[in-house]
Design a protein around this motif. Structure first.
Motif, short mmCIF file in Angstrom:
data_model
loop_
_atom_site.label_atom_id
_atom_site.label_comp_id
_atom_site.label_asym_id
_atom_site.label_seq_id
_atom_site.Cartn_x
_atom_site.Cartn_y
_atom_site.Cartn_z
N LEU A 1 25.57 47.70 24.27
CA LEU A 1 24.46 48.56 24.90
C LEU A 1 23.64 47.77 25.96
N GLY B 1 19.59 53.49 24.93
CA GLY B 1 19.99 53.68 23.40
C GLY B 1 20.92 54.66 22.87
N VAL C 1 18.48 52.89 18.74
CA VAL C 1 20.01 52.26 19.08
C VAL C 1 20.41 52.28 17.49
#
Length: 116
Positions: free
Chosen positions: A18, A9, A112
């Motif tokens: 990501l 994250g 995140v």
């Protein structure tokens, strides 16, 4: 001891990518479906994606279809969630879990944050 260690994250701008990882230990990884849930501030926990134990088939929440891809590497006891074209509404704590007919396990979350 059973462990599900989520990582990857971070802070990313909208449109960025990501890759989350979930490293498992302490149980027979191949026998478990592995998935990701997320929880945004003030919202209910939401299922994101899951990959089966049997044939590696995957399913996705409508909100992430076409942007996220889940995969598993049974040799490494690890599941990945590749997240592309991230949106601010993807901001959440992401949790991985393992599930089977015998029960399941949870890992700690990874945050995140997607900035606009």
């Amino acid at each position: 001891d059973v462990q599900l260690q989520a990582s990857g994250g971070g802070l990313v701008q909208a449109g960025g990518s990501l890759r989350l990882s979930c490293a498992a230990s302490g149980f027979t990884f191949d026998d478990y479906a592995i998935g990701w849930l997320r929880q945004a501030p003030g919202k209910e926990r939401e299922g994101v994606s899951c990959v089966s134990s049997s044939d590696g088939s995957a399913n996705y929440a409508d909100s992430v279809k076409g942007r996220f891809t889940i995969s598993r590497d049974n040799a490494k006891n690890t599941v990945y969630l590749q997240m592309n074209s991230l949106k601010p509404e993807d901001t959440a704590v992401y949790y991985c879990y393992a599930d089977s007919q015998w029960g399941g396990y949870w890992g700690q979350g990874t945050l995140v944050t997607v900035s606009s």
